[in-house]
Scaffold this motif. Sequence first.
Motif, short mmCIF file in Angstrom:
data_model
loop_
_atom_site.label_atom_id
_atom_site.label_comp_id
_atom_site.label_asym_id
_atom_site.label_seq_id
_atom_site.Cartn_x
_atom_site.Cartn_y
_atom_site.Cartn_z
N GLU A 1 0.83 -1.20 0.00
CA GLU A 1 0.00 0.00 0.00
C GLU A 1 0.87 1.26 0.00
N GLU A 2 1.85 1.30 0.89
CA GLU A 2 2.72 2.47 0.98
C GLU A 2 3.53 2.64 -0.30
N GLU A 3 4.06 1.56 -0.84
CA GLU A 3 4.95 1.67 -1.99
C GLU A 3 4.24 2.03 -3.27
N GLN A 4 2.93 1.88 -3.32
CA GLN A 4 2.17 2.27 -4.50
C GLN A 4 1.89 3.77 -4.53
N LEU A 5 2.16 4.47 -3.43
CA LEU A 5 1.95 5.92 -3.38
C LEU A 5 3.15 6.64 -3.98
N PRO A 6 2.92 7.78 -4.65
CA PRO A 6 4.03 8.52 -5.28
C PRO A 6 4.77 9.43 -4.29
N LEU A 7 5.22 8.85 -3.18
CA LEU A 7 5.90 9.61 -2.14
C LEU A 7 7.41 9.60 -2.37
N PRO A 8 8.13 10.57 -1.77
CA PRO A 8 9.59 10.54 -1.90
C PRO A 8 10.17 9.25 -1.34
N ARG A 9 11.21 8.75 -1.97
CA ARG A 9 11.87 7.52 -1.52
C ARG A 9 13.36 7.63 -1.78
N GLY A 10 14.08 6.57 -1.49
CA GLY A 10 15.53 6.59 -1.66
C GLY A 10 16.18 7.58 -0.71
N ASP A 11 17.10 8.39 -1.23
CA ASP A 11 17.81 9.33 -0.36
C ASP A 11 16.96 10.53 0.03
N ARG A 12 15.70 10.56 -0.42
CA ARG A 12 14.77 11.61 0.01
C ARG A 12 13.76 11.08 1.02
N ASP A 13 13.98 9.89 1.53
CA ASP A 13 13.20 9.30 2.62
C ASP A 13 14.17 9.13 3.79
N ILE A 14 14.11 10.07 4.75
CA ILE A 14 15.19 10.22 5.73
C ILE A 14 14.66 9.99 7.14
N PRO A 15 15.17 8.99 7.85
CA PRO A 15 14.83 8.85 9.28
C PRO A 15 15.66 9.83 10.11
N LEU A 16 15.00 10.53 11.03
CA LEU A 16 15.68 11.51 11.89
C LEU A 16 15.39 11.17 13.34
N MET A 17 16.39 10.66 14.04
CA MET A 17 16.29 10.38 15.47
C MET A 17 16.77 11.61 16.23
N ILE A 18 15.83 12.27 16.92
CA ILE A 18 16.14 13.50 17.65
C ILE A 18 16.29 13.16 19.13
N THR A 19 17.43 13.50 19.69
CA THR A 19 17.70 13.23 21.10
C THR A 19 18.40 14.44 21.71
N ASP A 20 18.43 14.48 23.03
CA ASP A 20 19.26 15.47 23.72
C ASP A 20 20.19 14.74 24.68
N ARG A 21 21.39 15.25 24.83
CA ARG A 21 22.39 14.63 25.69
C ARG A 21 23.23 15.72 26.36
N SER A 22 23.89 15.33 27.44
CA SER A 22 24.85 16.20 28.13
C SER A 22 26.20 15.49 28.16
N PHE A 23 27.27 16.28 28.20
CA PHE A 23 28.61 15.72 28.11
C PHE A 23 29.49 16.24 29.24
N ALA A 24 30.33 15.34 29.75
CA ALA A 24 31.34 15.73 30.73
C ALA A 24 32.52 16.39 30.02
N ALA A 25 33.46 16.91 30.81
CA ALA A 25 34.59 17.64 30.24
C ALA A 25 35.43 16.77 29.31
N ASP A 26 35.49 15.46 29.56
CA ASP A 26 36.30 14.57 28.72
C ASP A 26 35.54 14.04 27.52
N GLY A 27 34.29 14.48 27.31
CA GLY A 27 33.51 14.04 26.17
C GLY A 27 32.58 12.89 26.46
N SER A 28 32.65 12.29 27.65
CA SER A 28 31.77 11.19 27.98
C SER A 28 30.35 11.70 28.22
N PHE A 29 29.38 10.80 28.05
CA PHE A 29 28.01 11.16 28.37
C PHE A 29 27.91 11.48 29.86
N ARG A 30 27.21 12.56 30.18
CA ARG A 30 26.96 12.90 31.57
C ARG A 30 25.52 12.53 31.90
#
Length: 527
Positions: A222-251
């Motif tokens: 069903e989805e693939e029969q629709l004329p939607l953008p695909r290939g490199d114009r179908d982009i997953p975006l995982m949005i997160t927030d993080r904090s870092f210690a002085a040495d670059g490790s996750f805080r």
Amino acid sequence: MRRRTLLGAGTAALGAGALTAAGWPALTRYIREGHPGTVLPSQTELPAPFRTPLPIPTVLEPTSTSATTDHYDVTQQHTDLEILPGLRTPAWTYNGTFPGPTIVSRSGRRTTVRHRNELDRPAVVHLHGGHTPAASDGYPTSLILPADGSYDAHRVHQDMSGGPHGSSMGHHPMDLTEGTRTYTYPFDQRAATLWYHDHRMSYTGAAVWKGLAGFHLVHDDEEEQLPLPRGDRDIPLMITDRSFAADGSFRYPALDPQLHTPGVTDTYMNGVMGDVILVNGAPWPVHRTQRLRHRLRLLNASNARPYTLQLDPQPPGGAAFTQIGSDGGLLATPRHHDTLDIAPGERFDVIIDFARYPPGTHVRLINRNTHGPAAQIMRFDIGSGSPHDDTTVPHRLSDIPRLDPGRATHTRDFHFRGSTAGWTINNTEYEPGRALARPRLGEVEIWRFTTNFHHPVHLHLNHFQVLTRNNRTIGAFDHGWKDTINLRPAEAVEIVTRFTHYPGTYMLHCHNLEHEDMAMMADFTTH
């Protein structure tokens, strides 16, 4: 219950002694401002935004295939990553990357994923949004022990002692495997943007914060029969927030820096928020786009931070986002938004037509929920050409049958509360094996969720449809099939659902991961 009454009851209960003096100011400020979580500041210089190209997670190739099944292998491992320029960040990863590799499956075709645990602690894998047999759902005590043999049941119980579940764990048998576990996903469900992440009891927040999350996409005819953008114009975006210690490790504000005792310090018990926004693991990235329609699969994988997403500048005429899908796949018809509210665990599938912008425009994706560094997400740089676009967004996307609430056999109430018992559902801390509901497979049910704080509520096994919000019509972002619903303070939502196919024990919980770790979960058992 009226908003003032509900907030008053929540404040009184919390004031009765659930929190220490350190934790109480953060929560009273939250009640006043209506925001979840507390920002944990980084201890290192933050990079300038829009310097790092947007990474696209690698698509994992199957280890083997058969006539009915695709088999994958994933290794959970310690990896040093360069997230901030010039610094190394020790991370817990799937196959050495954050996000983990994207797995792509086909509706109606079985997928198996064998996870090998080479971390130094137990792990659990949950396919968020998957219609999955109970044995593969990622129940929080179905643990994969480290492959090096460093853990046994006694040590698992030791890690739980002193945490929010310590008193209840001693009487519940756990499902332990050493080294590897294979998860089976039949994918008798429609195309959708799913994601997989750690789901270990009392430690989900820390594990996801340290990197255990990745996309799992499902496609169908069903989805693939629709004329939607695909290939490199179908982009997953995982949005997160993080904090870092002085040495670059996750805080992360864990009570125990070695993460062998669960819990966070009182100030952060309402959720941990970072001051660095990562998209696909990169800080404030930039992506060069053609003047064409693009499909963005937006996932809020943050522990606690909700986002109100907006494009800056808005395109001429507004309605920057054309929403085509929700947690459970395609909507019936497109919906147009100037902004998108997205809570932890939610997904929005949107089309952006970058041809609406002049060549050379820098378009920022911003977060209107806050100010400072976390107010910016990423940037799109619009190319100078005007290539032909052969995609469209049809006026009709999918035929979605409506569940009839008039046929509901049960109406159940679930109250998500802060109280003297901590974060609770129906005034009860989570105890593995104790079911708050026993729905019959195939029957329609109405479930009602109420809150006194902000809680994104996630339901396992089956998606649902939203009936009402605050006894009125549903919200702008409640359409389609959902598995996570954004509840603000003193809100009430009614959903209708029908559990199908698989008997067993599943989860209902808050997807603020600190709330989840502090007992805001419940079992339900289908039969």
